[in-house]
Structure formats: structure tokens, C-alpha cells
Design a protein around this motif. Structure first.
Motif, PDB file in Angstrom:
ATOM      1  N   VAL A 178       7.937   2.192   0.119  1.00  0.00           N
ATOM      2  CA  VAL A 178       8.075   1.074   1.811  1.00  0.00           C
ATOM      3  C   VAL A 178       7.468   0.201   1.307  1.00  0.00           C
ATOM      4  O   VAL A 178       6.018   0.359   0.776  1.00  0.00           O
ATOM      5  CB  VAL A 178       7.300   2.250   2.861  1.00  0.00           C
ATOM      6  N   LEU A 179       8.256  -1.136   1.710  1.00  0.00           N
ATOM      7  CA  LEU A 179       7.507  -2.361   1.461  1.00  0.00           C
ATOM      8  C   LEU A 179       7.410  -2.277   3.215  1.00  0.00           C
ATOM      9  O   LEU A 179       8.258  -2.551   3.835  1.00  0.00           O
ATOM     10  CB  LEU A 179       8.718  -3.346   1.015  1.00  0.00           C
ATOM     11  N   MET A 180       5.895  -3.581   3.733  1.00  0.00           N
ATOM     12  CA  MET A 180       6.076  -3.580   5.102  1.00  0.00           C
ATOM     13  C   MET A 180       5.777  -5.081   4.993  1.00  0.00           C
ATOM     14  O   MET A 180       5.239  -6.063   4.087  1.00  0.00           O
ATOM     15  CB  MET A 180       4.760  -3.500   5.003  1.00  0.00           C
ATOM     16  N   ASP A 192       1.128  -1.395   0.056  1.00  0.00           N
ATOM     17  CA  ASP A 192      -0.373   0.157   0.086  1.00  0.00           C
ATOM     18  C   ASP A 192       0.709   1.641  -0.045  1.00  0.00           C
ATOM     19  O   ASP A 192       0.454   2.513  -0.252  1.00  0.00           O
ATOM     20  CB  ASP A 192      -1.190  -0.114   1.505  1.00  0.00           C
ATOM     21  N   LEU A 193       1.535   0.938   0.798  1.00  0.00           N
ATOM     22  CA  LEU A 193       3.296   2.261   0.347  1.00  0.00           C
ATOM     23  C   LEU A 193       4.318   2.163  -0.453  1.00  0.00           C
ATOM     24  O   LEU A 193       5.367   3.137  -0.376  1.00  0.00           O
ATOM     25  CB  LEU A 193       3.644   2.707   2.523  1.00  0.00           C
ATOM     26  N   ASP A 222       8.524   8.227   7.787  1.00  0.00           N
ATOM     27  CA  ASP A 222       7.945   8.889   8.977  1.00  0.00           C
ATOM     28  C   ASP A 222       6.785   8.545   8.856  1.00  0.00           C
ATOM     29  O   ASP A 222       5.132   8.610   8.820  1.00  0.00           O
ATOM     30  CB  ASP A 222       8.468  10.242   8.552  1.00  0.00           C
ATOM     31  N   ALA A 223       6.266   9.426   6.871  1.00  0.00           N
ATOM     32  CA  ALA A 223       5.447   9.271   6.085  1.00  0.00           C
ATOM     33  C   ALA A 223       4.082   7.693   6.484  1.00  0.00           C
ATOM     34  O   ALA A 223       2.902   7.572   6.706  1.00  0.00           O
ATOM     35  CB  ALA A 223       4.895   9.003   4.837  1.00  0.00           C
ATOM     36  N   ALA A 224       5.170   7.022   6.261  1.00  0.00           N
ATOM     37  CA  ALA A 224       4.764   5.742   6.644  1.00  0.00           C
ATOM     38  C   ALA A 224       4.224   5.296   7.946  1.00  0.00           C
ATOM     39  O   ALA A 224       3.362   4.524   8.590  1.00  0.00           O
ATOM     40  CB  ALA A 224       5.691   3.918   5.938  1.00  0.00           C
ATOM     41  N   VAL A 225       5.002   5.627   8.995  1.00  0.00           N
ATOM     42  CA  VAL A 225       4.282   5.544  10.178  1.00  0.00           C
ATOM     43  C   VAL A 225       2.715   6.142  11.107  1.00  0.00           C
ATOM     44  O   VAL A 225       2.061   5.712  10.885  1.00  0.00           O
ATOM     45  CB  VAL A 225       5.423   5.696  11.436  1.00  0.00           C
ATOM     46  N   ALA A 226       2.750   7.394   9.982  1.00  0.00           N
ATOM     47  CA  ALA A 226       1.693   8.374  10.106  1.00  0.00           C
ATOM     48  C   ALA A 226       0.756   7.431   9.349  1.00  0.00           C
ATOM     49  O   ALA A 226      -0.972   7.570  10.461  1.00  0.00           O
ATOM     50  CB  ALA A 226       2.515   9.470   9.417  1.00  0.00           C
ATOM     51  N   LYS A 227       0.993   6.240   8.793  1.00  0.00           N
ATOM     52  CA  LYS A 227      -0.142   6.372   7.396  1.00  0.00           C
ATOM     53  C   LYS A 227      -1.118   4.817   8.420  1.00  0.00           C
ATOM     54  O   LYS A 227      -2.305   5.091   7.366  1.00  0.00           O
ATOM     55  CB  LYS A 227      -0.185   6.177   6.137  1.00  0.00           C
ATOM     56  N   LEU A 228       0.005   4.323   8.881  1.00  0.00           N
ATOM     57  CA  LEU A 228      -0.380   2.926   9.602  1.00  0.00           C
ATOM     58  C   LEU A 228      -1.691   3.089  10.085  1.00  0.00           C
ATOM     59  O   LEU A 228      -2.919   2.468   9.634  1.00  0.00           O
ATOM     60  CB  LEU A 228       0.423   1.892  10.263  1.00  0.00           C
ATOM     61  N   PRO A 229      -2.451   3.577  10.862  1.00  0.00           N
ATOM     62  CA  PRO A 229      -3.762   3.947  11.286  1.00  0.00           C
ATOM     63  C   PRO A 229      -4.837   3.893  10.234  1.00  0.00           C
ATOM     64  O   PRO A 229      -5.656   3.173  10.175  1.00  0.00           O
ATOM     65  CB  PRO A 229      -3.992   5.252  12.270  1.00  0.00           C
ATOM     66  N   GLU A 230      -4.288   4.587   9.445  1.00  0.00           N
ATOM     67  CA  GLU A 230      -5.170   4.323   8.432  1.00  0.00           C
ATOM     68  C   GLU A 230      -5.332   3.085   7.161  1.00  0.00           C
ATOM     69  O   GLU A 230      -6.518   3.310   6.238  1.00  0.00           O
ATOM     70  CB  GLU A 230      -4.916   6.054   6.926  1.00  0.00           C
ATOM     71  N   ILE A 231      -4.047   2.813   6.723  1.00  0.00           N
ATOM     72  CA  ILE A 231      -4.322   1.869   6.032  1.00  0.00           C
ATOM     73  C   ILE A 231      -4.520  -0.235   6.304  1.00  0.00           C
ATOM     74  O   ILE A 231      -5.026  -0.764   5.639  1.00  0.00           O
ATOM     75  CB  ILE A 231      -2.856   1.344   5.132  1.00  0.00           C
ATOM     76  N   THR A 288      -1.140 -12.120  22.264  1.00  0.00           N
ATOM     77  CA  THR A 288      -1.290 -12.449  20.382  1.00  0.00           C
ATOM     78  C   THR A 288      -1.868 -11.269  20.117  1.00  0.00           C
ATOM     79  O   THR A 288      -1.796 -11.817  18.619  1.00  0.00           O
ATOM     80  CB  THR A 288      -1.780 -13.786  20.518  1.00  0.00           C
ATOM     81  N   GLU A 289      -2.064 -10.492  20.765  1.00  0.00           N
ATOM     82  CA  GLU A 289      -3.098  -9.016  20.264  1.00  0.00           C
ATOM     83  C   GLU A 289      -2.193  -8.283  19.685  1.00  0.00           C
ATOM     84  O   GLU A 289      -2.062  -6.972  20.446  1.00  0.00           O
ATOM     85  CB  GLU A 289      -3.967  -8.649  21.194  1.00  0.00           C
ATOM     86  N   ARG A 290      -1.280  -8.464  19.033  1.00  0.00           N
ATOM     87  CA  ARG A 290       0.001  -7.624  18.917  1.00  0.00           C
ATOM     88  C   ARG A 290       0.487  -7.666  17.077  1.00  0.00           C
ATOM     89  O   ARG A 290       0.328  -9.514  16.650  1.00  0.00           O
ATOM     90  CB  ARG A 290       1.321  -7.298  19.843  1.00  0.00           C
ATOM     91  N   MET A 291       0.625  -6.658  16.758  1.00  0.00           N
ATOM     92  CA  MET A 291       1.387  -6.705  15.371  1.00  0.00           C
ATOM     93  C   MET A 291       3.125  -6.346  15.533  1.00  0.00           C
ATOM     94  O   MET A 291       3.491  -5.457  16.088  1.00  0.00           O
ATOM     95  CB  MET A 291       0.743  -6.700  14.376  1.00  0.00           C
ATOM     96  N   ARG A 292       3.705  -7.582  14.855  1.00  0.00           N
ATOM     97  CA  ARG A 292       5.124  -6.291  14.488  1.00  0.00           C
ATOM     98  C   ARG A 292       5.477  -6.335  12.793  1.00  0.00           C
ATOM     99  O   ARG A 292       5.463  -7.558  12.231  1.00  0.00           O
ATOM    100  CB  ARG A 292       5.836  -7.434  14.602  1.00  0.00           C
ATOM    101  N   LEU A 293       5.187  -5.369  12.909  1.00  0.00           N
ATOM    102  CA  LEU A 293       5.429  -4.803  11.155  1.00  0.00           C
ATOM    103  C   LEU A 293       6.724  -3.938  11.059  1.00  0.00           C
ATOM    104  O   LEU A 293       7.308  -3.920  12.047  1.00  0.00           O
ATOM    105  CB  LEU A 293       4.989  -3.752  11.243  1.00  0.00           C
ATOM    106  N   LYS A 294       7.399  -4.246   9.945  1.00  0.00           N
ATOM    107  CA  LYS A 294       8.956  -3.828   9.509  1.00  0.00           C
ATOM    108  C   LYS A 294       8.962  -2.642   8.642  1.00  0.00           C
ATOM    109  O   LYS A 294       7.846  -3.421   7.380  1.00  0.00           O
ATOM    110  CB  LYS A 294       9.867  -4.870   9.481  1.00  0.00           C
ATOM    111  N   LEU A 295       9.171  -2.080   8.823  1.00  0.00           N
ATOM    112  CA  LEU A 295       8.898  -1.192   6.927  1.00  0.00           C
ATOM    113  C   LEU A 295       9.881  -0.532   6.946  1.00  0.00           C
ATOM    114  O   LEU A 295      11.407  -0.068   7.642  1.00  0.00           O
ATOM    115  CB  LEU A 295       8.048   0.521   8.130  1.00  0.00           C
ATOM    116  N   ILE A 296       9.758  -0.958   5.262  1.00  0.00           N
ATOM    117  CA  ILE A 296      12.223  -0.766   4.719  1.00  0.00           C
ATOM    118  C   ILE A 296      11.681   0.107   3.858  1.00  0.00           C
ATOM    119  O   ILE A 296      10.951   0.219   2.969  1.00  0.00           O
ATOM    120  CB  ILE A 296      11.901  -2.431   3.978  1.00  0.00           C
ATOM    121  N   ALA A 297      11.697   1.240   3.957  1.00  0.00           N
ATOM    122  CA  ALA A 297      12.392   2.260   2.698  1.00  0.00           C
ATOM    123  C   ALA A 297      13.256   2.459   1.766  1.00  0.00           C
ATOM    124  O   ALA A 297      14.030   2.243   2.193  1.00  0.00           O
ATOM    125  CB  ALA A 297      12.630   3.130   3.339  1.00  0.00           C
TER     126      ALA A 297
END
Length: 455
Positions: free
Chosen positions: A307-309, A294-295, A368-377, A326-335
């Protein structure tokens, strides 16, 4: 043919060579069997000097043994996006590659077959002429939701086994030293590269190429006792890594304004997302189960990078609340980041040193943009979000002998032959003119296979 190195670039190049060539592979390290690596819980790690002017920690990772970093990689095998090859013509930044996705697409498929890659069938964001060799690993619980919600979320293509000749992935999440040897490596697949007329010289470092004007005559090799020997050959290919390749070429006296420059890699952060009650994660079939695009591509690349998630399934950071682990996600954002000429490899007293001035705002702004957009996507209720400091390294060494058609601003041509020395090749991710967000291994292997076929 003399080939320096024995990891992905060297061995896929070897696979592409004509059958009638006699080939000598020269490896700086020794053979370290997987069982010994497990028993000692260690790989031979090479210290690469860094003159670090960035203001933050930086390291480069290389393993000195037969198979190189194929012994320690995480086995993530995405292809590059078609627009990664046209960054300048589409978005006005960086440079275009002298070849495109369509030229590499059949080679991508061949490398995936050799690596026995598992993935999401033919339905993927990237064009494919053949399906993945093996089916995708079971998705994590959040991947199931994401794939139903977004057209840009897919099973991660991976050479962590899900069928084929290697052991099934054990989902332990310690893939740098796989307990069951499930991921593709050169040592556990060496029979796919073995052929008549190939010899292996171990514990011997290629220091320089013997150049006579515009012709490579062989290589200068240092043995374990420090003595140097000249090995003669009709063709020479360097497949060590982007740093050592550049050092060898600089010692050899190769003349190129771009040589050693544009050392680069991606920049990344890890994000822990605490999910709302009842939104559970994990239980997937491998350590990283999902890829989000998405990013990745779009008009924003004129201003900041793709950015690849990655959705990590190995629960290394569970929640602490009773019953909500287990109510947690671990995402790696690679730019992706833009290569900078002054990030480079130089020689000091004949030895390699990397000069590192840091990443650019193009990469930092993307994160920075990817982190800010996570709640939207993301289709989850997010109760909390923790962003790690920028990671010290992605362990993806790129640039230093970049590919192009003009010798004034590149070192090798699209067939990875050095400008001005047509029987000398520099293989691997050092040829990358830009640094896309996706992992480089599949692409550098495809380029090396292509270069071998062109000999």
C-alpha cells in the motif's frame, strides 16, 4: 516505423528510436489545445464498454486526442520499488518481471529529466544514481511532522512543476485540467519529441496490424468517414493503451494464450482523519505533497498487497467546526492487486469489450490492513476517521499483453516485441505482468524509451 497513439508510451518510444527512421504517428483523436480545454471545461472522454460482473461500479478512462491521458493525468511520478519486480521469487505470489529495477534505474532518471520531475533530492527510499531534476514542493504541515517521525515518508515525486520551463504549480488541486498548464504533458512538451522525418496523422484509428505470417507489413486505418486504408511500414508499434492495444492485436489475428487477459489496476480508498486540537494541516506547495512507504514492502506481501500512502494537500474536505477547519488529513491508500486471467479484453462483433470480474482479496485485504494500522503509524491524535467506499477506478489500465520470456504465458518480450512477430511492438502498461501500488506512468515511459533504443 508506424506508431499508433501519441501519449506517454508512444512518444517516449519515439524519443528512443534511431534518428534515421522515418516515422508516422497515427492518432485516433485531434489536437485540442489547452486553452480550448479550459474554455470548454472538458476533455474528449472515450466510452470503454465494461461487461461488469464484480457487483460494484467499474469504469476505465481514456481520452481520445493528441497526447492522450497526458492531458488529464495527475502527474504523480513515483518509481516502482525494487521488490515490485520480484513478487513471486520473494513472496510466492504473482509472477516475476523479466527485468529488474537496476535495468530501469538509468532510464527512470532520463524520463524524470524530460518531465522535469520535482522530488526529495537523492535521499529517498528507492536507490538513485542521479538526484531529482528539481527540488520538492513545500511540504504540508502534516508532512513536516511525518518526515521527522518516519524514515519512510518522503516528498511525492511529481511532474507538477516546481522549476523549469512550465508555469509553477498553482496548488488549486484540480490537476486533471491544470489551470496554468504546470504539469508535464505531451502537447506542452512536444518539441522534446519532435525530429526530422516524423509525421502526424490525426483523426485516424488504427484498427489492425497487417500480418503476413511472422511479419507485420503495416496497419489498417479507419478515417473519419469510416473508410479503411492500408498503410505500409517496416516496423509497427502500438502505444494506444492496454485495452485498445489488445483489441488491435486480437483483430490482427495474433496468436497468444495470454493476449487480452490479466487486465488489472490498483484498488484504493480515501481516508479522512480528524486530528486533535492544534494539529493543523495543508499549506503545502502542490496538490499531493507526501508519500508514505510504511505499508509498502515486507513479508505481508505473501498474504496481501503493498500500500502506497498519498498525503493530499488540496483541502477539498475541511472540518466543519469553527476554527478547526485545517485539523484534518486526507490520505489516499493505494493497494497493489494480483492480475486475474479472466479480467480481460475481448472482441464482440469486431469491437472491444472489457470483461471485469473484480479485484481480488489480495488487494482488498491490503486496504483493510492499512486502514487498521493508520493509528499505529501516524504520530497524531486521531479524533475521528472516515473511510470512503472503494474508488471506481484508479484510471491505470494495465495488463492484456504482459511481458515475459515464454510465449506460452506472455505476449511481449522485455523489449516489448511481440513473440513470433519481431517487427511488431506493444508498448505501455499493458506489458506489466503485475500491478504494483505506485503510479505506472514513469515506469511505462522508461520501458518505452528502452524499447525504442533497442530498435
Amino acid at each position: 516505423m508506424i506508431i499508433a497513439g501519441s501519449s506517454f508510451a508512444a512518444m517516449f518510444f519515439l524519443r528512443g528510436l534511431p534518428e534515421n527512421l522515418r516515422v508516422l504517428v497515427v492518432e485516433k483523436g485531434t489536437i485540442q489545445p489547452h486553452a480550448d480545454q479550459l474554455e470548454n471545461n472538458i476533455l474528449v472522454d472515450e466510452d470503454i464498454p465494461v461487461d461488469n460482473r464484480s457487483g460494484y461500479l467499474k469504469r476505465w478512462k481514456a481520452h481520445t486526442l493528441f497526447g492522450g491521458n497526458s492531458n488529464c493525468w495527475w502527474a504523480c511520478t513515483p518509481r516502482f520499488h525494487p521488490n515490485d519486480f520480484r513478487l513471486n521469487s520473494l513472496y510466492g505470489v504473482g509472477v516475476d518481471w523479466p527485468l529488474g529495477y537496476d535495468e530501469l534505474e538509468p532510464l527512470y532518471g532520463e524520463v524524470e529529466q524530460v518531465m522535469e520531475v520535482s522530488g526529495g533530492g537523492s535521499d529517498h527510499i528507492l536507490p538513485r544514481s542521479t538526484p531529482f531534476p528539481y527540488p520538492p514542493h513545500a511540504p504540508s504541515r502534516t508532512d513536516v511532522v511525518l518526515q521527522a517521525y518516519s524514515r519512510n515518508w518522503f516528498a511525492q515525486p511529481t511532474a507538477r512543476s516546481n522549476g523549469g520551463r512550465r508555469a509553477q504549480c498553482c496548488v488549486n488541486g484540480i490537476c486533471d485540467l491544470c489551470p496554468v498548464d504546470a504539469k508535464f504533458s505531451i502537447p506542452n512538451s512536444v518539441d522534446l519529441f519532435a525530429r526530422e522525418g516524423v509525421s502526424l496523422l490525426l483523426d485516424s484509428e488504427v484498427r489492425a496490424v497487417d500480418l503476413a505470417g511472422s511479419v507485420a507489413k503495416g496497419v489498417l486505418v479507419r478515417d473519419p468517414k469510416g473508410a479503411e486504408h492500408l498503410l505500409k511500414g517496416d516496423l509497427v508499434a502500438l502505444g494506444t493503451n492496454a485495452i485498445w492495444n489488445a483489441g488491435i492485436l486480437l483483430r490482427s489475428g495474433l496468436q497468444s494464450a495470454a493476449l487480452g487477459r490479466y487486465l488489472h489496476e490498483q484498488v484504493a480508498v480515501t481516508v479522512l482523519l480528524d486530528l486533535g486540537a492544534g494539529q493543523r494541516n495543508y499549506y503545502g506547495g502542490t496538490s499531493i505533497t507526501g508519500h508514505g512507504y510504511d505499508l509498502y514492502d515486507g513479508a505481508h506481501r505473501s498474504d496481501y498487497g503493498a500500500v502506497l500512502m498519498e498525503n493530499h494537500n488540496a483541502p477539498s474536505a475541511l472540518r466543519g467546526e469553527q476554527g478547526r477547519w485545517t485539523e484534518r488529513m486526507r490520505l489516499k491508500l493505494i493497494a497493489e492487486d494480483l492480475p486475474v486471467a479472466d479480467n480481460r479484453v475481448v472482441l464482440r462483433d469486431g469491437e472491444v469489450v472489457t470483461e471485469w470480474g473484480g479485484h481480488t482479496d489480495y488487494g482488498f485485504k491490503a486496504l483493510d490492513a492499512a486502514v487498521a494500522k493508520l493509528p499505529e503509524i501516524l504520530p497524531f491524535d486521531i479524533e475521528g476517521q472516515t473511510v470512503s467506499p472503494r474508488l471506481v477506478s484508479e484510471d491505470h489500465i494495465q495488463g492484456t499483453h504482459r511481458m515475459g520470456v515464454d510465449p506460452a504465458d506472455s505476449v511481449v518480450d522485455p523489449e516489448l516485441k511481440c513473440h513470433g512477430v519481431r517487427n511488431l511492438l506493444a508498448l505501455g502498461a499493458g506489458s506489466f505482468p503485475t500491478g504494483p501500488a505506485a503510479n505506472p506512468t514513469l515506469t511505462l515511459s522508461a520501458l518505452s524509451l528502452r524499447a525504442g533504443r533497442a530498435v
